[in-house]
Write an enzyme that holds these catalytic residues in place. Structure first.
Site, PDB file in Angstrom:
ATOM      1  N   SER A 171      24.681  26.942 -36.692  1.00 51.16           N
ATOM      2  CA  SER A 171      25.321  28.618 -36.057  1.00 51.16           C
ATOM      3  C   SER A 171      26.106  28.680 -37.633  1.00 51.16           C
ATOM      4  O   SER A 171      26.802  27.562 -37.728  1.00 51.16           O
ATOM      5  CB  SER A 171      25.932  28.702 -35.487  1.00 51.16           C
ATOM      6  OG  SER A 171      26.674  29.465 -34.939  1.00 51.16           O
ATOM      7  N   TYR A 184      31.223  25.758 -27.347  1.00 53.30           N
ATOM      8  CA  TYR A 184      29.899  26.335 -27.745  1.00 53.30           C
ATOM      9  C   TYR A 184      30.082  25.462 -29.676  1.00 53.30           C
ATOM     10  O   TYR A 184      28.965  25.443 -30.491  1.00 53.30           O
ATOM     11  CB  TYR A 184      29.464  27.204 -27.911  1.00 53.30           C
ATOM     12  CG  TYR A 184      28.049  27.688 -28.648  1.00 53.30           C
ATOM     13  CD1 TYR A 184      26.365  27.707 -28.385  1.00 53.30           C
ATOM     14  CD2 TYR A 184      28.030  28.851 -29.579  1.00 53.30           C
ATOM     15  CE1 TYR A 184      25.811  27.767 -29.098  1.00 53.30           C
ATOM     16  CE2 TYR A 184      27.057  28.915 -30.543  1.00 53.30           C
ATOM     17  CZ  TYR A 184      25.355  28.834 -30.558  1.00 53.30           C
ATOM     18  OH  TYR A 184      24.881  29.117 -31.082  1.00 53.30           O
TER      19      TYR A 184
HETATM   20  P1  NAD Z   1      16.979  31.586 -26.375  1.00 53.72           P
HETATM   21  O1  NAD Z   1      17.813  31.352 -25.227  1.00 53.72           O
HETATM   22  O2  NAD Z   1      16.416  32.674 -27.077  1.00 53.72           O
HETATM   23  O3  NAD Z   1      16.157  30.002 -25.988  1.00 53.72           O
HETATM   24  C1  NAD Z   1      17.458  28.792 -26.271  1.00 53.72           C
HETATM   25  C2  NAD Z   1      16.286  28.474 -26.043  1.00 53.72           C
HETATM   26  O4  NAD Z   1      16.737  26.542 -25.797  1.00 53.72           O
HETATM   27  C3  NAD Z   1      15.328  28.180 -24.689  1.00 53.72           C
HETATM   28  O5  NAD Z   1      14.201  28.354 -25.056  1.00 53.72           O
HETATM   29  C4  NAD Z   1      15.592  27.172 -23.583  1.00 53.72           C
HETATM   30  O6  NAD Z   1      14.529  26.334 -22.765  1.00 53.72           O
HETATM   31  C5  NAD Z   1      15.962  26.099 -24.509  1.00 53.72           C
HETATM   32  N1  NAD Z   1      16.959  25.518 -23.879  1.00 53.72           N
HETATM   33  C6  NAD Z   1      18.377  25.303 -22.738  1.00 53.72           C
HETATM   34  N2  NAD Z   1      18.668  24.601 -22.519  1.00 53.72           N
HETATM   35  C7  NAD Z   1      17.557  23.702 -22.868  1.00 53.72           C
HETATM   36  C8  NAD Z   1      17.371  22.274 -21.751  1.00 53.72           C
HETATM   37  N3  NAD Z   1      18.189  21.516 -21.671  1.00 53.72           N
HETATM   38  N4  NAD Z   1      16.115  21.857 -22.327  1.00 53.72           N
HETATM   39  C9  NAD Z   1      14.988  22.733 -22.517  1.00 53.72           C
HETATM   40  N5  NAD Z   1      15.079  22.954 -23.805  1.00 53.72           N
HETATM   41  C10 NAD Z   1      16.739  24.309 -23.402  1.00 53.72           C
HETATM   42  O7  NAD Z   1      18.061  31.511 -27.840  1.00 53.72           O
HETATM   43  P2  NAD Z   1      18.207  31.723 -28.942  1.00 53.72           P
HETATM   44  O8  NAD Z   1      19.276  33.050 -29.273  1.00 53.72           O
HETATM   45  O9  NAD Z   1      16.861  31.589 -29.804  1.00 53.72           O
HETATM   46  O10 NAD Z   1      18.703  30.286 -29.406  1.00 53.72           O
HETATM   47  C11 NAD Z   1      17.865  29.934 -30.437  1.00 53.72           C
HETATM   48  C12 NAD Z   1      19.386  28.579 -31.231  1.00 53.72           C
HETATM   49  O11 NAD Z   1      19.731  29.677 -32.406  1.00 53.72           O
HETATM   50  C13 NAD Z   1      19.942  28.036 -30.211  1.00 53.72           C
HETATM   51  O12 NAD Z   1      20.768  26.767 -30.507  1.00 53.72           O
HETATM   52  C14 NAD Z   1      21.351  28.939 -30.921  1.00 53.72           C
HETATM   53  O13 NAD Z   1      22.054  28.729 -30.976  1.00 53.72           O
HETATM   54  C15 NAD Z   1      21.336  28.640 -31.829  1.00 53.72           C
HETATM   55  N6  NAD Z   1      22.245  29.980 -32.428  1.00 53.72           N
HETATM   56  C16 NAD Z   1      21.027  31.790 -32.175  1.00 53.72           C
HETATM   57  C17 NAD Z   1      21.825  32.595 -32.624  1.00 53.72           C
HETATM   58  C18 NAD Z   1      21.941  34.300 -32.028  1.00 53.72           C
HETATM   59  O14 NAD Z   1      22.866  35.120 -32.103  1.00 53.72           O
HETATM   60  N7  NAD Z   1      21.065  34.276 -31.203  1.00 53.72           N
HETATM   61  C19 NAD Z   1      23.038  32.683 -33.471  1.00 53.72           C
HETATM   62  C20 NAD Z   1      23.316  31.503 -34.152  1.00 53.72           C
HETATM   63  C21 NAD Z   1      22.795  29.970 -33.209  1.00 53.72           C
END
Ligand code: NAD
Length: 277
Positions: A171, A184
């Site tokens: 991130s 986080y």
């Molecule tokens: P999201 O909530 O849509 O997806 C998160 C996913 O993680 C979900 O599918 C959930 O089922 C899975 N998950 C969480 N805990 C779990 C566990 N214990 N076991 C199995 N699966 C688990 O969110 P997103 O924004 O698509 O996030 C995806 C990645 O991108 C994450 O690592 C997040 O930190 C990173 N990220 C997101 C952003 C943003 O702005 N959305 C920015 C930087 C990084």
């Protein structure tokens, strides 16, 4: 009532009027991942869902790991199958050793080997004051975001061979910090270091390890974790949040032959926020 086209997420909407776009209507696959087999953790939703659909359009079969939302997982499966590829659904908590083993056994039985591992599952619990971050939250965040990533990757390596790829989602907060996501962002810093360390460790086996560092991206995680999203993504040079469809092509690149001389690197997709790393 809201309407959804095939490239938009059906079940969850981050903000009124702004729908997450999973894949551009005009994204044309060119068999960059033909017949590859990929595991994508967090593949039911947000960035992971977009990666699953892009991989499928490029010719890969995918196994998606998700924690609870069967609806999202089924929707992703449908989108993958629409691309003519197979989708295995693996539901459970990746921070639990037994579930990790189950995932690996299933993939071993169905596919025999693994070409691409996308470590993308993640959780966050914003807290304005460090006093409010409980030990339970710290352990849960670290277990889910980084500890399980290291052990799961270690155990998946038995299925991988020369040319295989590991791609980890870190991130922008790993680089610039975050005053309200202290635990986080620390896990995300650890993920960036994990990428660099593992990359050098297994470079000799020609298994390449890289990462993607998204900035603000419209996904369910955003709406679920922040009370107010009106300013979300407004503080980068492009003054907007990105779409999952703008992040997933980087995973395609890192999974494909096009990145065959790249390892230990992180691609920054954040609307121009220079983070120098
Ligand atoms: P999201 O909530 O849509 O997806 C998160 C996913 O993680 C979900 O599918 C959930 O089922 C899975 N998950 C969480 N805990 C779990 C566990 N214990 N076991 C199995 N699966 C688990 O969110 P997103 O924004 O698509 O996030 C995806 C990645 O991108 C994450 O690592 C997040 O930190 C990173 N990220 C997101 C952003 C943003 O702005 N959305 C920015 C930087 C990084």
């Amino acid at each position: 009532m809201k309407t959804h086209n095939k490239s938009q997420s059906k079940s969850k909407v981050p903000e009124e009027g702004i729908l997450p776009e999973i894949i551009r209507e005009n994204y044309r696959g060119s068999e960059k991942l033909l017949d590859k087999k990929a595991i994508i953790s967090g593949g039911d939703s947000g960035i992971g869902q977009a990666v699953a659909v892009h991989f499928a359009r490029e010719g890969a079969d995918v196994a998606i790991i998700y924690k609870e939302s069967d609806d999202d997982a089924e929707e992703t499966k449908k989108l993958v199958e629409k691309e003519g590829r197979k989708c295995i659904l693996l539901k459970g908590d990746l921070s639990k050793k037994d579930f990790q083993k189950k995932c690996i056994q299933k993939v071993k039985k169905d596919w025999g080997s693994l070409d691409i591992l996308v470590n993308n599952a993640g959780i966050q619990f914003p807290k304005d004051d460090i006093e409010n971050i409980t030990d339970v939250q710290i352990y849960q965040t670290f277990n889910t975001n980084i500890i399980s990533m290291i052990s799961f990757t270690r155990d998946c390596l038995q299925l991988m061979k020369s040319g295989s790829r590991i791609i980890c989602t870190t991130s922008v907060t790993a680089y610039r910090g975050s005053d309200h996501l202290i635990d986080y962002s620390s896990t995300k810093g650890a993920i960036a270091t994990f990428v660099r360390s593992l990359a050098t460790n297994i470079a000799g086996k020609n298994i390449l390890v890289n990462g993607v560092a998204p900035g603000p991206i419209w996904t369910p995680l955003v709406k679920e974790t922040f009370d107010d999203v009106s300013d979300f993504g407004k503080d980068n040079p492009m003054k907007r949040a990105g779409q999952p469809s703008e992040v997933a092509p980087a995973y395609v690149f890192l999974a494909s032959q096009d990145s065959s001389f790249i390892t230990g690197e992180i691609i920054h997709i954040n609307g121009g926020d220079y983070v120098g790393g």
